[in-house]
Design a protein around this motif. Structure first.
Motif, PDB file in Angstrom:
ATOM      1  N   ARG A 175     -24.300  31.572  34.087  1.00 23.41           N
ATOM      2  CA  ARG A 175     -23.213  32.533  34.229  1.00 23.41           C
ATOM      3  C   ARG A 175     -21.977  31.844  34.765  1.00 23.41           C
ATOM      4  O   ARG A 175     -22.051  30.715  35.277  1.00 23.41           O
ATOM      5  CB  ARG A 175     -23.613  33.699  35.139  1.00 23.41           C
ATOM      6  N   ARG A 225     -33.902  37.093  45.397  1.00 27.32           N
ATOM      7  CA  ARG A 225     -32.798  37.847  46.000  1.00 27.32           C
ATOM      8  C   ARG A 225     -32.963  39.320  45.670  1.00 27.32           C
ATOM      9  O   ARG A 225     -33.532  39.667  44.639  1.00 27.32           O
ATOM     10  CB  ARG A 225     -31.466  37.374  45.428  1.00 27.32           C
ATOM     11  N   THR A 242     -18.247  32.585  37.045  1.00 25.32           N
ATOM     12  CA  THR A 242     -17.279  33.414  37.739  1.00 25.32           C
ATOM     13  C   THR A 242     -15.901  32.837  37.427  1.00 25.32           C
ATOM     14  O   THR A 242     -15.787  31.722  36.897  1.00 25.32           O
ATOM     15  CB  THR A 242     -17.509  33.392  39.255  1.00 25.32           C
ATOM     16  N   ASN A 267     -20.204  41.463  38.129  1.00 22.03           N
ATOM     17  CA  ASN A 267     -18.890  40.921  38.515  1.00 22.03           C
ATOM     18  C   ASN A 267     -18.642  39.519  37.977  1.00 22.03           C
ATOM     19  O   ASN A 267     -17.627  38.910  38.299  1.00 22.03           O
ATOM     20  CB  ASN A 267     -18.764  40.894  40.042  1.00 22.03           C
ATOM     21  N   SER A 268     -19.566  38.993  37.207  1.00 22.83           N
ATOM     22  CA  SER A 268     -19.361  37.655  36.649  1.00 22.83           C
ATOM     23  C   SER A 268     -18.441  37.734  35.440  1.00 22.83           C
ATOM     24  O   SER A 268     -18.369  38.747  34.750  1.00 22.83           O
ATOM     25  CB  SER A 268     -20.706  37.037  36.249  1.00 22.83           C
ATOM     26  N   ARG A 324     -25.170  43.390  40.958  1.00 27.77           N
ATOM     27  CA  ARG A 324     -23.730  43.416  41.215  1.00 27.77           C
ATOM     28  C   ARG A 324     -23.094  42.059  40.899  1.00 27.77           C
ATOM     29  O   ARG A 324     -21.999  41.984  40.341  1.00 27.77           O
ATOM     30  CB  ARG A 324     -23.439  43.795  42.663  1.00 27.77           C
ATOM     31  N   ALA A 325     -23.794  40.994  41.277  1.00 27.86           N
ATOM     32  CA  ALA A 325     -23.249  39.653  41.012  1.00 27.86           C
ATOM     33  C   ALA A 325     -23.098  39.422  39.510  1.00 27.86           C
ATOM     34  O   ALA A 325     -22.090  38.870  39.047  1.00 27.86           O
ATOM     35  CB  ALA A 325     -24.146  38.584  41.637  1.00 27.86           C
ATOM     36  N   ARG A 329     -28.266  43.207  44.682  1.00 24.97           N
ATOM     37  CA  ARG A 329     -27.244  42.165  44.853  1.00 24.97           C
ATOM     38  C   ARG A 329     -27.094  41.352  43.563  1.00 24.97           C
ATOM     39  O   ARG A 329     -25.986  41.036  43.137  1.00 24.97           O
ATOM     40  CB  ARG A 329     -27.597  41.255  46.027  1.00 24.97           C
ATOM     41  N   MET A 378     -11.217  45.251  33.420  1.00 26.62           N
ATOM     42  CA  MET A 378     -11.443  43.899  32.896  1.00 26.62           C
ATOM     43  C   MET A 378     -11.875  43.988  31.435  1.00 26.62           C
ATOM     44  O   MET A 378     -12.601  44.886  31.064  1.00 26.62           O
ATOM     45  CB  MET A 378     -12.536  43.220  33.699  1.00 26.62           C
TER      46      MET A 378
END
Lengths: 191, 191
Positions: free
Chosen positions: B114, B81, B116, B92-93, B88-89, B85, B1
């Motif tokens: 953020r 949270r 997605t 991956n955004s 990673r979130a 996690r 990416m």
């Protein structure tokens, strides 16, 4: 990224034998496991045979022919887009799902959906489409089940989508919560 | 990416001189370009100085301290949270934006958002947050402008978000279309 991707190539040419005429009771499978995996990838799922005899198969790894995909999307009324943009959008999606009319040599794409998201907390479903001549057979529901199970396997906390007015009841009947806590959806268009 | 990512490291230690006391008219910048880039990355943007004297800076590349980010998100009422996690979130955004209270040594995180998306056709904005003590200064609007400009640079066709009832007017006033063509938002929760 380690999530399922449409680029994973199924070894479609080593397809093997398709036992189209074997009689099996409902719930059993018709396609041998090795054929299913070779054609559609290891996470593929055979759906119950439809009344007109064909077997629908769901896959998140069988690659798409972009022309075939565009024909499907246009058949449900979506606008044409440049291939390169579509290709990049698919490649950057969290999950792309094809629904195929099974054939041991030339599976035909009759359904589609994809998700974007962070692979952890959020996923959003887009572009759910079933070819008009195959609508009303429960295939949209099969696609949604397959997607939600795939996202659950990834450990996603929440899945979202924007429902057109004509499919609001479709999603409601499958347990989706519409506008929870008064949420509204907001859109901003580049052009 | 190849899209902007919070992992791009700004060389924060080579910060240089911060001319806090120089007098400049509104619209001019207070932070020297090299300091801004070193601390916050090359696409950083200085916002107008606020009444209490500090300068807010927007960045899509300065890395986050996850403890600081969690404190910010909890201050606006979001649930805790697991760090792994969240990490990673974020990774991956499509885009992660921090709003920083400028300091040449220890910038303080006071805002966040953020996106997605597939980087081409769709982007969805999540987790827009401004620290409670800095709300009402137009900072949320600055974050949204910065995000939309960044997404426009990527060539995104459509940006979406799910608006809580109390911020529906905030988005409406900025030109967002609420529930276009009767769209409803639908949520599905894993648990």
């Amino acid at each position: 990224m380690d999530w399922p991707n449409f680029d994973i190539r199924a070894a479609a040419n080593s397809a093997g034998i398709f036992k189209q005429n074997s009689k099996k009771s409902q719930g059993e499978t018709n396609i041998p496991k090795d054929v299913l995996e070779n054609l559609y990838g290891k996470d593929a799922r055979e759906c119950p045979r439809l009344n007109d005899g064909f077997i629908p198969v769901l896959s998140k790894s069988r690659p798409f022919d972009l022309i075939e995909l565009e024909q499907l999307l246009q058949s449900v009324g979506w606008s044409q887009r440049p291939f390169q943009r579509v290709k990049r959008a698919l490649s950057n999606s969290l999950l792309t799902v094809g629904l195929w009319k099974h054939d041991s040599r030339f599976p035909l794409l009759i359904g589609f959906a994809r998700c974007t998201g962070d692979g952890v907390l959020e996923a959003t479903i887009w572009d759910v489409a079933v070819s008009p001549i195959h609508q009303g057979s429960g295939l949209g529901k099969e696609i949604m089940k397959y997607i939600l199970e795939s996202l659950r396997d990834l450990g996603i906390e929440r899945v979202t989508l924007f429902a057109d007015p004509e499919v609001v009841d479709f999603y409601r009947s499958q347990g989706w919560t519409l506008e929870p806590k008064g949420h509204k959806c907001a859109f901003w268009y580049a052009n």
